[in-house]
Scaffold this active site. Structure first.
Site, PDB file in Angstrom:
ATOM      1  N   LEU A   1      81.090 -31.195 -32.803  1.00 23.65           N
ATOM      2  CA  LEU A   1      79.629 -31.178 -32.937  1.00 23.65           C
ATOM      3  C   LEU A   1      78.962 -30.393 -31.815  1.00 23.65           C
ATOM      4  O   LEU A   1      79.381 -30.424 -30.664  1.00 23.65           O
ATOM      5  CB  LEU A   1      79.099 -32.617 -32.955  1.00 23.65           C
ATOM      6  CG  LEU A   1      79.638 -33.503 -34.080  1.00 23.65           C
ATOM      7  CD1 LEU A   1      78.989 -34.890 -34.001  1.00 23.65           C
ATOM      8  CD2 LEU A   1      79.406 -32.879 -35.454  1.00 23.65           C
TER       9      LEU A   1
ATOM     10  N   HIS B   1      74.577 -29.147 -35.394  1.00 21.82           N
ATOM     11  CA  HIS B   1      74.838 -30.382 -36.145  1.00 21.82           C
ATOM     12  C   HIS B   1      73.855 -31.480 -35.736  1.00 21.82           C
ATOM     13  O   HIS B   1      73.348 -32.225 -36.580  1.00 21.82           O
ATOM     14  CB  HIS B   1      76.246 -30.913 -35.837  1.00 21.82           C
ATOM     15  CG  HIS B   1      77.362 -29.969 -36.153  1.00 21.82           C
ATOM     16  ND1 HIS B   1      78.123 -29.390 -35.178  1.00 21.82           N
ATOM     17  CD2 HIS B   1      77.861 -29.527 -37.337  1.00 21.82           C
ATOM     18  CE1 HIS B   1      79.055 -28.634 -35.730  1.00 21.82           C
ATOM     19  NE2 HIS B   1      78.916 -28.686 -37.041  1.00 21.82           N
TER      20      HIS B   1
ATOM     21  N   GLN C   1      76.489 -21.245 -48.523  1.00 19.61           N
ATOM     22  CA  GLN C   1      76.916 -22.616 -48.819  1.00 19.61           C
ATOM     23  C   GLN C   1      75.735 -23.430 -49.352  1.00 19.61           C
ATOM     24  O   GLN C   1      75.855 -24.171 -50.338  1.00 19.61           O
ATOM     25  CB  GLN C   1      77.463 -23.233 -47.525  1.00 19.61           C
ATOM     26  CG  GLN C   1      77.749 -24.708 -47.597  1.00 19.61           C
ATOM     27  CD  GLN C   1      78.457 -25.180 -46.334  1.00 19.61           C
ATOM     28  OE1 GLN C   1      79.623 -24.872 -46.134  1.00 19.61           O
ATOM     29  NE2 GLN C   1      77.771 -25.899 -45.474  1.00 19.61           N
TER      30      GLN C   1
ATOM     31  N   SER D   1      78.049 -22.297 -33.333  1.00 24.28           N
ATOM     32  CA  SER D   1      79.141 -22.507 -34.271  1.00 24.28           C
ATOM     33  C   SER D   1      80.304 -23.118 -33.510  1.00 24.28           C
ATOM     34  O   SER D   1      80.538 -22.763 -32.342  1.00 24.28           O
ATOM     35  CB  SER D   1      79.587 -21.164 -34.867  1.00 24.28           C
ATOM     36  OG  SER D   1      80.863 -21.303 -35.468  1.00 24.28           O
TER      37      SER D   1
HETATM   38  P1  AMP Z   1      80.332 -27.460 -40.140  1.00 19.13           P
HETATM   39  O1  AMP Z   1      80.765 -28.574 -39.246  1.00 19.13           O
HETATM   40  O2  AMP Z   1      80.503 -26.109 -39.549  1.00 19.13           O
HETATM   41  O3  AMP Z   1      80.850 -27.586 -41.544  1.00 19.13           O
HETATM   42  O4  AMP Z   1      78.751 -27.630 -40.267  1.00 19.13           O
HETATM   43  C1  AMP Z   1      78.192 -28.832 -40.725  1.00 19.13           C
HETATM   44  C2  AMP Z   1      76.731 -28.592 -41.024  1.00 19.13           C
HETATM   45  O5  AMP Z   1      76.057 -28.148 -39.853  1.00 19.13           O
HETATM   46  C3  AMP Z   1      76.537 -27.495 -42.093  1.00 19.13           C
HETATM   47  O6  AMP Z   1      75.483 -27.873 -42.971  1.00 19.13           O
HETATM   48  C4  AMP Z   1      76.159 -26.310 -41.257  1.00 19.13           C
HETATM   49  O7  AMP Z   1      75.370 -25.370 -41.950  1.00 19.13           O
HETATM   50  C5  AMP Z   1      75.365 -26.954 -40.144  1.00 19.13           C
HETATM   51  N1  AMP Z   1      75.328 -26.083 -38.977  1.00 19.13           N
HETATM   52  C6  AMP Z   1      76.387 -25.499 -38.353  1.00 19.13           C
HETATM   53  N2  AMP Z   1      75.957 -24.702 -37.354  1.00 19.13           N
HETATM   54  C7  AMP Z   1      74.607 -24.783 -37.351  1.00 19.13           C
HETATM   55  C8  AMP Z   1      73.582 -24.181 -36.555  1.00 19.13           C
HETATM   56  N3  AMP Z   1      73.862 -23.333 -35.566  1.00 19.13           N
HETATM   57  N4  AMP Z   1      72.296 -24.490 -36.838  1.00 19.13           N
HETATM   58  C9  AMP Z   1      71.995 -25.350 -37.856  1.00 19.13           C
HETATM   59  N5  AMP Z   1      72.915 -25.940 -38.629  1.00 19.13           N
HETATM   60  C10 AMP Z   1      74.202 -25.664 -38.382  1.00 19.13           C
END
Ligand code: AMP
Length: 282
Positions: free
Chosen positions: A34, A38, A154, A186
């Site tokens: 996280l 997130h 997505q 990320s």
């Molecule tokens: P992930 O753990 O990468 O699958 O991301 C989980 C959720 O967090 C997904 O809906 C992503 O789009 C969101 N997310 C990931 N990085 C960011 C970010 N930098 N800003 C906003 N939401 C994010």
């Protein structure tokens, strides 16, 4: 206090209790590792619901055979502390077998949309995402589910699935959270070498140049891409996989920015694949 459940039955029970008490339920699906991106989703869910559920599950089938499933960062204790701090009530942290027991054979696939943009280099990625999200929505039955627009493709695909399958949930798309220098947060940024990390903000600078061009009246996509390429060329350690300007429903390329469009890109820095995007309106 955050409570952690690892089984589908356990999660159903927690949510059923909340529903019986008339509580609104918000779901935030994540793969853990996280960061502030997130946490922004979790805080938003906290502010709009009575019970906040976050799933932390590295979903094996959404990784291709040469992708980073094995080395994807995992630190559940840290994630649980961060999620608790962001107001999550229940974390759902299943093992792969709980989500994909032996004999699992059912996939939810949104045709077309999942083959474009990132789908071109990640075949079957999006059907694994829609399958796991469909399962999470079914098990949790949230009133609202929160997704980041950083993963814009997505979001568009999940929106299509929710419409097509009449899933009674409100999808909330949340803005991209960035580092101070503009790089979209990320979990994969951890993989970048210092030199790659120094160059990676060029991706967002290119997107900002595109935004400025559209704001200044440029509509022609080849002109917009030309302006973006000046910035992308500065990232000598990055290989651009795609830069596309597409409509926000069908994700099909447009020649001119008219109405709402998505400008999306992907680039590889060494073994690390980064994506970013902006929404523009012409
Ligand atoms: P992930 O753990 O990468 O699958 O991301 C989980 C959720 O967090 C997904 O809906 C992503 O789009 C969101 N997310 C990931 N990085 C960011 C970010 N930098 N800003 C906003 N939401 C994010």
């Amino acid at each position: 206090m955050i409570s952690s459940v690892a089984t589908i039955a356990g999660l159903r029970e927690k949510v059923a209790d909340a529903r019986m008490a008339g509580k609104a339920v918000g779901l935030v699906p994540t793969m853990g590792a996280l960061h502030e991106g997130h946490l922004s989703l979790m805080r938003r869910a906290r502010s709009e619901n009575d019970l906040v559920v976050a799933s932390i599950f590295v979903n094996p089938p959404q990784f291709g055979p040469t992708e980073d499933l094995q080395r994807y960062p995992r630190d559940l204790a840290r994630d649980l502390a961060l999620a608790a701090g962001a107001g999550v009530d229940v974390s759902f942290c299943p093992e792969p077998d709980e989500m994909y027991p032996p004999g699992f054979a059912t996939w939810v696939e949104v045709e077309g949309l999942g083959e474009r943009l990132c789908g071109a280099s990640r075949p079957r990625h999006f059907r694994a995402v829609t399958t796991v999200v469909a399962k999470l929505l079914d098990v949790c039955q949230p009133d609202r589910a929160y997704f980041g627009l950083k993963d814009a493709q997505q979001f568009v695909i999940i929106r299509r699935m929710v419409q097509d399958l009449n899933i009674p949930v409100e999808l909330v798309g949340c803005p991209t959270v960035r580092e101070a220098d503009g790089l979209a947060m990320s979990s994969r940024n951890l993989y970048l070498t210092p030199d790659e990390r120094a160059q990676a903000p060029a991706l967002y600078r290119a997107l900002q140049a595109a935004e400025a061009a559209v704001a200044g009246g440029v509509r022609d996509v080849s002109e917009i891409k030309r302006e973006m390429n000046e910035f992308l060329a500065q990232a000598t350690l990055g290989d651009v996989e795609y830069v596309e300007v597409v409509g926000t429903d069908g994700l099909l390329p447009v020649a001119r920015v008219e109405g709402e469009c998505l400008i999306a890109l992907a680039a590889r820095f060494g073994g690390t694949r980064l994506i970013d995007n902006v929404f523009v309106r012409g």
